[in-house]
Structure formats: C-alpha cells, structure tokens
Design a protein around this motif. Structure first.
Motif, short mmCIF file in Angstrom:
data_model
loop_
_atom_site.label_atom_id
_atom_site.label_comp_id
_atom_site.label_asym_id
_atom_site.label_seq_id
_atom_site.Cartn_x
_atom_site.Cartn_y
_atom_site.Cartn_z
N ALA A 233 100.82 31.66 118.19
CA ALA A 233 101.70 32.39 119.11
C ALA A 233 102.88 33.01 118.36
O ALA A 233 103.25 34.17 118.59
CB ALA A 233 102.20 31.46 120.21
N ALA A 234 103.46 32.24 117.43
CA ALA A 234 104.59 32.75 116.66
C ALA A 234 104.16 33.93 115.78
O ALA A 234 104.90 34.91 115.64
CB ALA A 234 105.17 31.64 115.81
N LEU A 235 102.99 33.85 115.20
CA LEU A 235 102.49 34.93 114.35
C LEU A 235 102.21 36.19 115.16
O LEU A 235 102.52 37.31 114.73
CB LEU A 235 101.22 34.47 113.62
N ARG A 236 101.62 36.00 116.34
CA ARG A 236 101.30 37.17 117.17
C ARG A 236 102.56 37.83 117.70
O ARG A 236 102.57 39.05 117.95
CB ARG A 236 100.36 36.75 118.31
N ARG A 237 103.63 37.05 117.89
CA ARG A 237 104.90 37.65 118.32
C ARG A 237 105.45 38.60 117.26
O ARG A 237 106.24 39.49 117.57
CB ARG A 237 105.92 36.56 118.65
N VAL A 250 93.23 32.38 110.25
CA VAL A 250 93.21 33.42 109.21
C VAL A 250 94.13 34.53 109.69
O VAL A 250 93.96 35.06 110.80
CB VAL A 250 91.80 33.96 108.95
N VAL A 251 95.10 34.90 108.85
CA VAL A 251 96.13 35.84 109.25
C VAL A 251 96.12 37.03 108.29
O VAL A 251 96.08 36.84 107.06
CB VAL A 251 97.53 35.17 109.21
N ARG A 252 96.18 38.24 108.84
CA ARG A 252 96.27 39.43 108.01
C ARG A 252 97.72 39.63 107.59
O ARG A 252 98.46 40.45 108.14
CB ARG A 252 95.76 40.65 108.76
N ALA A 253 98.17 38.85 106.61
CA ALA A 253 99.52 38.92 106.08
C ALA A 253 99.58 38.12 104.80
O ALA A 253 98.70 37.31 104.50
CB ALA A 253 100.53 38.37 107.10
N GLU A 254 100.63 38.36 104.02
CA GLU A 254 100.83 37.59 102.80
C GLU A 254 101.16 36.13 103.13
O GLU A 254 101.76 35.84 104.17
CB GLU A 254 101.96 38.20 101.97
N ALA A 255 100.81 35.23 102.21
CA ALA A 255 101.06 33.81 102.43
C ALA A 255 102.55 33.53 102.61
O ALA A 255 102.95 32.70 103.45
CB ALA A 255 100.50 32.99 101.26
N GLU A 256 103.41 34.22 101.86
CA GLU A 256 104.85 34.00 101.99
C GLU A 256 105.34 34.35 103.39
O GLU A 256 106.15 33.62 103.99
CB GLU A 256 105.61 34.83 100.95
N THR A 257 104.84 35.47 103.94
CA THR A 257 105.24 35.88 105.29
C THR A 257 104.83 34.83 106.32
O THR A 257 105.61 34.46 107.20
CB THR A 257 104.58 37.23 105.63
N VAL A 258 103.61 34.33 106.20
CA VAL A 258 103.12 33.31 107.13
C VAL A 258 103.96 32.05 107.02
O VAL A 258 104.35 31.43 108.03
CB VAL A 258 101.63 33.00 106.86
N GLY A 259 104.27 31.64 105.81
CA GLY A 259 105.08 30.44 105.61
C GLY A 259 106.47 30.55 106.21
O GLY A 259 106.97 29.59 106.82
N ARG A 260 107.09 31.71 106.08
CA ARG A 260 108.44 31.90 106.63
C ARG A 260 108.42 31.89 108.16
O ARG A 260 109.33 31.34 108.80
CB ARG A 260 109.04 33.20 106.11
N ILE A 261 107.37 32.47 108.74
CA ILE A 261 107.27 32.48 110.20
C ILE A 261 107.07 31.05 110.71
O ILE A 261 107.66 30.64 111.72
CB ILE A 261 106.12 33.40 110.66
N ALA A 262 106.23 30.28 110.01
CA ALA A 262 106.03 28.88 110.40
C ALA A 262 107.32 28.09 110.30
O ALA A 262 107.64 27.26 111.18
CB ALA A 262 104.95 28.25 109.52
N LEU A 263 108.10 28.35 109.26
CA LEU A 263 109.39 27.66 109.09
C LEU A 263 110.34 27.99 110.24
O LEU A 263 110.97 27.09 110.83
CB LEU A 263 110.02 28.06 107.75
N ASP A 264 110.41 29.28 110.58
CA ASP A 264 111.29 29.69 111.68
C ASP A 264 110.86 29.09 113.01
O ASP A 264 111.70 28.79 113.87
CB ASP A 264 111.30 31.22 111.80
N ALA A 265 109.53 28.89 113.17
CA ALA A 265 109.01 28.35 114.43
C ALA A 265 109.04 26.83 114.44
O ALA A 265 108.71 26.21 115.47
CB ALA A 265 107.58 28.84 114.64
N GLY A 266 109.42 26.21 113.33
CA GLY A 266 109.48 24.75 113.27
C GLY A 266 108.12 24.09 113.28
O GLY A 266 107.99 22.95 113.73
N VAL A 267 107.09 24.77 112.77
CA VAL A 267 105.73 24.23 112.73
C VAL A 267 105.45 23.70 111.33
O VAL A 267 105.66 24.40 110.34
CB VAL A 267 104.69 25.30 113.12
#
Length: 296
Positions: A233-237, A250-267
């Motif tokens: 949900a956080a990634l799709r937002r 599987v996400v169409r994005a760089e690993a760093e971008t995914v990691g930062r979004i997960a951090l912001d979402a507290g996951v």
C-alpha cells in the motif's frame, strides 16, 4: 558483424523461425538463448547457408555467407561438434580443414594450442575422444581460418567446470580483440557471465533482446517484510508498480527507493535485493514458459 533481418523458415505449415531480426556486433559476445526446438539451430544454419530461408536475410560482414570469399577465413562455425570422422585423428581433421581453406600447417598447431588439446591427444582417433574433447576439436576447426566472426552452437556442451571456465576466457578474449561471437547455450549461468548482448527466442519468435544490463536490470526490486500488505500500500501510494508472489513483492523501482519507503512506513524488511540478482534463469523461464515441457 552479423545482421539478421526478418529471417523466416517454414516447413509446410510449421514455422520454425518466425521473422526474427537482430545484430551481433564486433567486440561483443551475443548469447542466443531458447528452449529445445525454439529455432536457434535452424536460425544459425540459415546464417551459414546450410538451410535456405523461406524469407528474410542474414549477412555476415555485410555479405551473404555464400558470397564471402573463402568463408571459413572470415567466419568460424561450430554447429555440431560430433560431426567429425571417427576414424581420423584430431590432427588429421584439422589438416584437412587447413587444406580446404588454404591455412598453413603451422595453423594446425596454433589452433590445437588455443583449444588446449595436447600433441598426444591430437594423435588419437576421434572415436576415442570424450564429448568435451570433440568440443575442443570442433572449436579448433572453427578457429583454423583466424576468422573475424564465430558462430557456435552449444560450445560448452560436455566440458567440465575447468573447461567451461577456459571456454569463457577464450571467447571473452576473442571478443575483446574485436571479434564477433554469437553463441547458443543452455548453460544460462555461463551465458550470464560472458555475454554482452542477449537474444531470447521461443517458438521461433524473439521474445526479448538487448544488452544484458538492460534486460536483467529491468526486473526491478524484490522485497519481503513482516507486513507485505502495508508495504504494498505504501509503495502504491508513491505510484510504483507492485506485484506479489509466494516469496514477497516485486517492485519496479530501485532497491534504495523501496527501502526508504519501507522505513517511512515503519515496515520491517526481511529481504531486499535487485531482481537481477536472481539472474538470467528466472527471466528465461518466464519468457519461454509457453515452451516448457513440464507441468507448472
């Protein structure tokens, strides 16, 4: 250079090769991949004038193979390493090739050294060769004319790990010196290591082609977490394309971008890596699934 333009081969109602086009450039190794029966060998036979195309054209160094003066001086071909007279010695096989193409007797010894066949092995009858030794002899024959282009069908078949490593180094050095290499192989890991460009064929059609970096890097990032639903949900937002499978997302994005979004979402993440790390095999299986001979 090898240029394939709209190459097609039909046998009655069956289309073995269906309108394929690609280019293999000097200084590169091009991996030509596909399941058994996908049309690889037929395409290579058309490139080397062994099978006439139904339509389309393949040129090597800007000319049809048959119109090259003394073709083996320009193009080294190995399509079936087993197609060697069993009663001749390895050295006799190469001497005959040398006589046919006008190569010196010294070139026989040079070719044997290039492929790692000893003098004693070269004097043995081909019937007593292992499959790996036949592969080395077949490659020696392809190299006899000191060609600018190599077209090789399963050159590592039958080689042991040391032999595969040797083959990789030989072809890499050949390309680095400006040669053009087109090779088919079912050893996907080896192709992934050596190839610069990839052409994948399935049911006679090209299903993917491009540089190795482009094709393997386009897969995005694989990620898993303690709460995949919340992470998705956080990634799709953030307007990212997300798909799920049994092992995570599987996400169409760089690993760093995914990691930062997960951090912001507290996951909390349990896995985060580039999908390209899974390599060529996963992409090959996905793109050629229609040709699979085993049940899902």
């Amino acid at each position: 250079m090898i240029t394939v333009e709209n190459l097609t081969k039909r046998y009655g109602t069956f289309t073995a090769v269906d309108d394929i086009s690609f280019t293999a450039r000097p200084g590169t190794v091009t991996g030509f991949l596909g399941p058994n029966g996908a049309g690889k060998s037929t395409a290579m036979r058309m490139m080397t004038a062994l099978t006439p195309p139904t339509s389309g054209r393949a040129t090597i160094l800007g000319r049809d193979y048959k119109s090259l003066p003394n073709p083996a001086r320009h193009v080294g071909v190995m399509l079936d390493a087993a197609a060697q007279h069993p009663g001749r010695t390895g050295k006799e096989v190469l001497h005959l090739i040398g006589m046919q193409i006008g190569a010196s007797r010294a070139r026989v010894e040079q070719s044997l050294q290039l492929v790692g066949l000893t003098d004693a092995e070269s004097k043995r009858r081909v019937r007593n060769y292992s499959l790996g030794m036949r592969q080395r002899l077949g490659l020696a024959g392809a190299l006899m004319g000191d060609p600018q282009v190599l077209i090789l069908d399963e050159p590592a078949n039958g080689l042991d790990p040391q032999g595969i490593h040797w083959m990789r180094q030989l072809l890499r050095a050949y390309a680095d010196q400006g040669g053009t290499v087109l090779l088919s192989s079912h050893l996907l890991h080896e192709v992934q290591i050596i190839a610069d460009e990839l052409v994948m064929i399935g049911r006679g059609k090209i299903v993917a082609q491009g540089s190795k970096a482009e094709l393997l890097g386009a897969s995005g990032t694989r990620v898993a977490s303690l709460d995949n639903a919340a992470l998705a949900a956080a990634l799709r937002r953030r307007d990212l394309e997300v798909s799920a499978d049994a092992s995570g997302l599987v996400v169409r994005a760089e690993a760093e971008t995914v990691g930062r979004i997960a951090l912001d979402a507290g996951v909390v993440l349990t896995d985060l890596r580039s999908s390209s790390a899974e390599g060529l095999e996963e992409m090959f299986l996905a793109l050629t699934a229609d040709d699979a001979r085993v049940a899902a």
